[in-house]
Design a protein around this motif. Structure first.
Motif, PDB file in Angstrom:
ATOM      1  N   GLU A 216       0.825  -1.218   0.000  1.00  0.00           N
ATOM      2  CA  GLU A 216       0.000   0.000   0.000  1.00  0.00           C
ATOM      3  C   GLU A 216       0.853   1.259   0.000  1.00  0.00           C
ATOM      4  OE1 GLU A 216      -0.383  -1.839   4.223  1.00  0.00           O
ATOM      5  OE2 GLU A 216      -0.229  -2.504   2.139  1.00  0.00           O
ATOM      6  N   MET A 217       2.087   1.172   0.474  1.00  0.00           N
ATOM      7  CA  MET A 217       2.987   2.324   0.422  1.00  0.00           C
ATOM      8  C   MET A 217       3.227   2.749  -1.021  1.00  0.00           C
ATOM      9  SD  MET A 217       5.866   1.233   3.252  1.00  0.00           S
ATOM     10  CE  MET A 217       6.913   2.609   2.814  1.00  0.00           C
ATOM     11  N   VAL A 218       3.417   1.759  -1.902  1.00  0.00           N
ATOM     12  CA  VAL A 218       3.656   2.051  -3.314  1.00  0.00           C
ATOM     13  C   VAL A 218       2.361   2.475  -3.995  1.00  0.00           C
ATOM     14  CG1 VAL A 218       4.473   1.101  -5.496  1.00  0.00           C
ATOM     15  CG2 VAL A 218       5.572   0.406  -3.358  1.00  0.00           C
ATOM     16  N   ILE A 219       1.267   1.777  -3.683  1.00  0.00           N
ATOM     17  CA  ILE A 219      -0.022   2.056  -4.323  1.00  0.00           C
ATOM     18  C   ILE A 219      -0.486   3.476  -4.028  1.00  0.00           C
ATOM     19  CG2 ILE A 219      -2.472   1.433  -4.385  1.00  0.00           C
ATOM     20  CD1 ILE A 219      -1.567  -1.473  -3.837  1.00  0.00           C
ATOM     21  N   PHE A 220      -0.440   3.869  -2.760  1.00  0.00           N
ATOM     22  CA  PHE A 220      -0.871   5.223  -2.396  1.00  0.00           C
ATOM     23  C   PHE A 220       0.047   6.275  -3.012  1.00  0.00           C
ATOM     24  CE2 PHE A 220      -2.895   3.422   1.697  1.00  0.00           C
ATOM     25  CZ  PHE A 220      -4.051   3.110   0.992  1.00  0.00           C
ATOM     26  N   GLY A 221       1.331   5.918  -3.182  1.00  0.00           N
ATOM     27  CA  GLY A 221       2.261   6.846  -3.817  1.00  0.00           C
ATOM     28  C   GLY A 221       1.961   7.062  -5.287  1.00  0.00           C
ATOM     29  N   LEU A 222       1.239   6.105  -5.909  1.00  0.00           N
ATOM     30  CA  LEU A 222       0.879   6.225  -7.315  1.00  0.00           C
ATOM     31  C   LEU A 222      -0.400   7.025  -7.529  1.00  0.00           C
ATOM     32  CD1 LEU A 222       1.543   2.572  -8.515  1.00  0.00           C
ATOM     33  CD2 LEU A 222       2.850   4.589  -9.153  1.00  0.00           C
ATOM     34  N   ILE A 223      -1.295   6.985  -6.546  1.00  0.00           N
ATOM     35  CA  ILE A 223      -2.621   7.577  -6.732  1.00  0.00           C
ATOM     36  C   ILE A 223      -2.550   9.085  -6.919  1.00  0.00           C
ATOM     37  CG2 ILE A 223      -4.837   8.023  -5.602  1.00  0.00           C
ATOM     38  CD1 ILE A 223      -4.636   5.240  -4.373  1.00  0.00           C
ATOM     39  N   GLN A 224      -1.777   9.775  -6.068  1.00  0.00           N
ATOM     40  CA  GLN A 224      -1.739  11.240  -6.126  1.00  0.00           C
ATOM     41  C   GLN A 224      -1.252  11.773  -7.466  1.00  0.00           C
ATOM     42  OE1 GLN A 224      -0.179  13.503  -2.699  1.00  0.00           O
ATOM     43  NE2 GLN A 224       1.019  14.688  -4.147  1.00  0.00           N
ATOM     44  N   PRO A 225      -0.100  11.314  -8.008  1.00  0.00           N
ATOM     45  CA  PRO A 225       0.326  11.862  -9.309  1.00  0.00           C
ATOM     46  C   PRO A 225      -0.646  11.551 -10.437  1.00  0.00           C
ATOM     47  CG  PRO A 225       1.742  10.040  -8.616  1.00  0.00           C
ATOM     48  CD  PRO A 225       0.916  10.411  -7.447  1.00  0.00           C
ATOM     49  N   ILE A 226      -1.291  10.373 -10.400  1.00  0.00           N
ATOM     50  CA  ILE A 226      -2.282  10.052 -11.432  1.00  0.00           C
ATOM     51  C   ILE A 226      -3.457  11.011 -11.342  1.00  0.00           C
ATOM     52  CG2 ILE A 226      -3.958   8.317 -12.174  1.00  0.00           C
ATOM     53  CD1 ILE A 226      -1.894   6.185 -11.427  1.00  0.00           C
ATOM     54  N   MET A 227      -3.882  11.344 -10.117  1.00  0.00           N
ATOM     55  CA  MET A 227      -4.968  12.310  -9.936  1.00  0.00           C
ATOM     56  C   MET A 227      -4.576  13.675 -10.482  1.00  0.00           C
ATOM     57  SD  MET A 227      -6.393  11.386  -6.126  1.00  0.00           S
ATOM     58  CE  MET A 227      -7.336  12.893  -6.070  1.00  0.00           C
ATOM     59  N   PHE A 228      -3.329  14.086 -10.250  1.00  0.00           N
ATOM     60  CA  PHE A 228      -2.868  15.376 -10.773  1.00  0.00           C
ATOM     61  C   PHE A 228      -2.906  15.389 -12.296  1.00  0.00           C
ATOM     62  CE2 PHE A 228      -0.905  16.500  -6.617  1.00  0.00           C
ATOM     63  CZ  PHE A 228      -1.304  17.826  -6.570  1.00  0.00           C
ATOM     64  N   VAL A 229      -2.476  14.284 -12.919  1.00  0.00           N
ATOM     65  CA  VAL A 229      -2.492  14.212 -14.379  1.00  0.00           C
ATOM     66  C   VAL A 229      -3.906  14.384 -14.908  1.00  0.00           C
ATOM     67  CG1 VAL A 229      -2.135  12.694 -16.354  1.00  0.00           C
ATOM     68  CG2 VAL A 229      -0.427  12.778 -14.551  1.00  0.00           C
ATOM     69  N   VAL A 230      -4.830  13.642 -14.345  1.00  0.00           N
ATOM     70  CA  VAL A 230      -6.220  13.673 -14.821  1.00  0.00           C
ATOM     71  C   VAL A 230      -6.853  15.037 -14.568  1.00  0.00           C
ATOM     72  CG1 VAL A 230      -8.516  12.663 -14.532  1.00  0.00           C
ATOM     73  CG2 VAL A 230      -6.497  11.183 -14.548  1.00  0.00           C
ATOM     74  N   LEU A 231      -6.663  15.577 -13.354  1.00  0.00           N
ATOM     75  CA  LEU A 231      -7.294  16.855 -13.014  1.00  0.00           C
ATOM     76  C   LEU A 231      -6.753  18.000 -13.863  1.00  0.00           C
ATOM     77  CD1 LEU A 231      -7.478  16.600  -9.112  1.00  0.00           C
ATOM     78  CD2 LEU A 231      -9.398  16.582 -10.701  1.00  0.00           C
TER      79      LEU A 231
ATOM     80  N   VAL B 112      14.480   4.038  -6.046  1.00  0.00           N
ATOM     81  CA  VAL B 112      13.901   2.910  -6.779  1.00  0.00           C
ATOM     82  C   VAL B 112      12.385   3.013  -6.803  1.00  0.00           C
ATOM     83  CG1 VAL B 112      13.601   0.402  -6.789  1.00  0.00           C
ATOM     84  CG2 VAL B 112      15.842   1.382  -6.297  1.00  0.00           C
ATOM     85  N   GLN B 113      11.790   3.351  -5.648  1.00  0.00           N
ATOM     86  CA  GLN B 113      10.336   3.504  -5.595  1.00  0.00           C
ATOM     87  C   GLN B 113       9.873   4.652  -6.499  1.00  0.00           C
ATOM     88  OE1 GLN B 113       8.730   4.157  -1.675  1.00  0.00           O
ATOM     89  NE2 GLN B 113       6.620   4.222  -2.380  1.00  0.00           N
ATOM     90  N   THR B 114      10.631   5.750  -6.492  1.00  0.00           N
ATOM     91  CA  THR B 114      10.286   6.888  -7.342  1.00  0.00           C
ATOM     92  C   THR B 114      10.363   6.513  -8.818  1.00  0.00           C
ATOM     93  OG1 THR B 114      11.129   8.434  -5.676  1.00  0.00           O
ATOM     94  CG2 THR B 114      10.874   9.272  -7.904  1.00  0.00           C
ATOM     95  N   ALA B 115      11.375   5.722  -9.189  1.00  0.00           N
ATOM     96  CA  ALA B 115      11.509   5.293 -10.578  1.00  0.00           C
ATOM     97  C   ALA B 115      10.319   4.437 -11.001  1.00  0.00           C
ATOM     98  CB  ALA B 115      12.806   4.511 -10.762  1.00  0.00           C
ATOM     99  N   LEU B 116       9.869   3.559 -10.112  1.00  0.00           N
ATOM    100  CA  LEU B 116       8.698   2.737 -10.401  1.00  0.00           C
ATOM    101  C   LEU B 116       7.467   3.613 -10.605  1.00  0.00           C
ATOM    102  CD1 LEU B 116       7.240   0.001 -10.596  1.00  0.00           C
ATOM    103  CD2 LEU B 116       7.054   0.020  -8.093  1.00  0.00           C
ATOM    104  N   THR B 117       7.297   4.593  -9.742  1.00  0.00           N
ATOM    105  CA  THR B 117       6.167   5.515  -9.865  1.00  0.00           C
ATOM    106  C   THR B 117       6.224   6.267 -11.182  1.00  0.00           C
ATOM    107  OG1 THR B 117       6.137   5.807  -7.454  1.00  0.00           O
ATOM    108  CG2 THR B 117       4.972   7.449  -8.758  1.00  0.00           C
ATOM    109  N   LEU B 118       7.426   6.673 -11.576  1.00  0.00           N
ATOM    110  CA  LEU B 118       7.600   7.435 -12.814  1.00  0.00           C
ATOM    111  C   LEU B 118       7.245   6.584 -14.039  1.00  0.00           C
ATOM    112  CD1 LEU B 118       8.454  10.352 -13.195  1.00  0.00           C
ATOM    113  CD2 LEU B 118      10.785   9.585 -13.593  1.00  0.00           C
ATOM    114  N   VAL B 119       7.582   5.307 -14.003  1.00  0.00           N
ATOM    115  CA  VAL B 119       7.248   4.407 -15.112  1.00  0.00           C
ATOM    116  C   VAL B 119       5.732   4.298 -15.267  1.00  0.00           C
ATOM    117  CG1 VAL B 119       7.303   2.002 -15.891  1.00  0.00           C
ATOM    118  CG2 VAL B 119       9.381   3.065 -15.015  1.00  0.00           C
ATOM    119  N   VAL B 120       5.036   4.089 -14.150  1.00  0.00           N
ATOM    120  CA  VAL B 120       3.576   3.975 -14.192  1.00  0.00           C
ATOM    121  C   VAL B 120       2.951   5.286 -14.661  1.00  0.00           C
ATOM    122  CG1 VAL B 120       1.497   3.583 -12.811  1.00  0.00           C
ATOM    123  CG2 VAL B 120       3.549   2.208 -12.400  1.00  0.00           C
ATOM    124  N   LEU B 121       3.483   6.392 -14.162  1.00  0.00           N
ATOM    125  CA  LEU B 121       2.938   7.700 -14.526  1.00  0.00           C
ATOM    126  C   LEU B 121       3.151   7.986 -16.009  1.00  0.00           C
ATOM    127  CD1 LEU B 121       1.512  10.146 -13.329  1.00  0.00           C
ATOM    128  CD2 LEU B 121       3.749  11.142 -12.846  1.00  0.00           C
TER     129      LEU B 121
END
Length: 290
Positions: free
Chosen positions: A42-57, A136-145
């Motif tokens: 959930e640490m990684v999942i919650f870290g992904l939600i906010q940037p995706i919301m920013f992109v959409v909004l 490493v976690q940030t890089a994963l988030t960046l790939v998904v984003l």
């Protein structure tokens, strides 16, 4: 008959020296933190939600209202998508600072840092390992984003090596800011305070920049602040490396050097931040755990 008194040996652990040992210890700590992240997904999942919301909004709520100077009047939405994404990427890597600070503050609060200090390991390894794991976690988030950005219509218009160089600069900025987070985490008493302290200065830094809106519409004094902002330099560098700039549009409103040479400026800013805040964080770590 005389007895020879032998000096008592110190029971305190002696840290092994050398660059190789420091690297080994740092990687060991990084592995420990990565395992912890995998056990708490959930640490990684919650870290992904906010940037995706920013992109959409920003794309669908503000995208139709923001005019990019020099953009084709019939293609304003696509122009804003190309303009926006470098800013969202940069915001995502820098907002990881708060998580880094909170994690270190939590380790301090639980006494884990003191346990590490009781081991014969390089003094800076604990912080270096933590920041590498966050990278490493940030890089994963960046790939998904980036995948989400492609789904909503963002496109890079340069060759793959340049695009990868753009993402590398973004990650370097994120790594640099994670050392600011480390210093904050060592300077406060609770993880909650570290989270607040890690975010309160990030909002003006990211919004007084060229990330989400053109600098042209800002008051004159804010234009200078925005164009000398290290965050803006990395955003502009990423736009150039992604091919998301508008041909014929001036890169700077004020003639600021970082906007004229964004790739070099981004490298200088990031390296300088790492050198300064790593030194301060390691010094704080030593004094905080004595």
């Amino acid at each position: 008959m005389s007895t020879e008194t032998m000096p008592a040996k110190s029971l305190a652990p002696v840290a092994r020296g050398g660059l190789a040992q420091s690297v080994t210890d740092s990687l060991t700590i990084a592995k420990r933190n990565l395992i912890r992240m995998m056990r708490i997904p959930e640490m990684v999942i919650f870290g992904l939600i906010q940037p995706i919301m920013f992109v959409v909004l920003f794309t669908y709520v503000f995208g139709g209202s923001i005019n990019i100077p020099g953009a084709d009047a019939g293609n304003l939405k696509q122009a804003y998508k190309d303009f926006l994404m470098a800013g969202i990427f940069a915001q995502t890597v820098t907002f990881a600072t708060a998580g880094a600070g909170a994690g270190i503050a939590d380790d301090m609060h639980k006494g884990l840092i003191d346990r590490f200090r009781s081991l014969p390991m390089a003094r800076g390894a604990v912080l270096t390992g933590r920041t590498l794991a966050d990278l490493v976690q940030t890089a994963l988030t960046l790939v998904v984003l980036a995948a989400v950005a492609l789904l909503i219509g963002w496109r890079a218009h340069e060759a793959i090596p340049k695009v990868l160089a753009g993402f590398a600069l973004l990650l370097l900025l994120g790594y640099a800011f994670s050392w600011i987070g480390a210093l904050i985490g060592l300077s406060v008493r609770t993880p909650e305070a570290a989270t607040s302290g890690g975010l309160i200065w990030l909002f003006p830094l990211t919004f007084i920049s060229n990330a989400f809106v053109p600098v042209d519409g800002m008051p004159s004094f804010l234009q200078h602040v925005a164009e000398w902002n290290p965050f803006s330099a990395t955003v502009q560098a990423a736009r150039e490396l992604f091919g998301n700039t508008i041909e014929g549009r001036p890169v700077s409103v004020t003639g600021a050097w970082p906007m004229e040479h964004p790739v070099l400026a981004s490298l200088i800013w990031s390296v300088l931040i790492i050198l300064v805040f790593r030194t301060l964080a390691v010094r704080k770590y030593r004094s905080a755990t004595v």
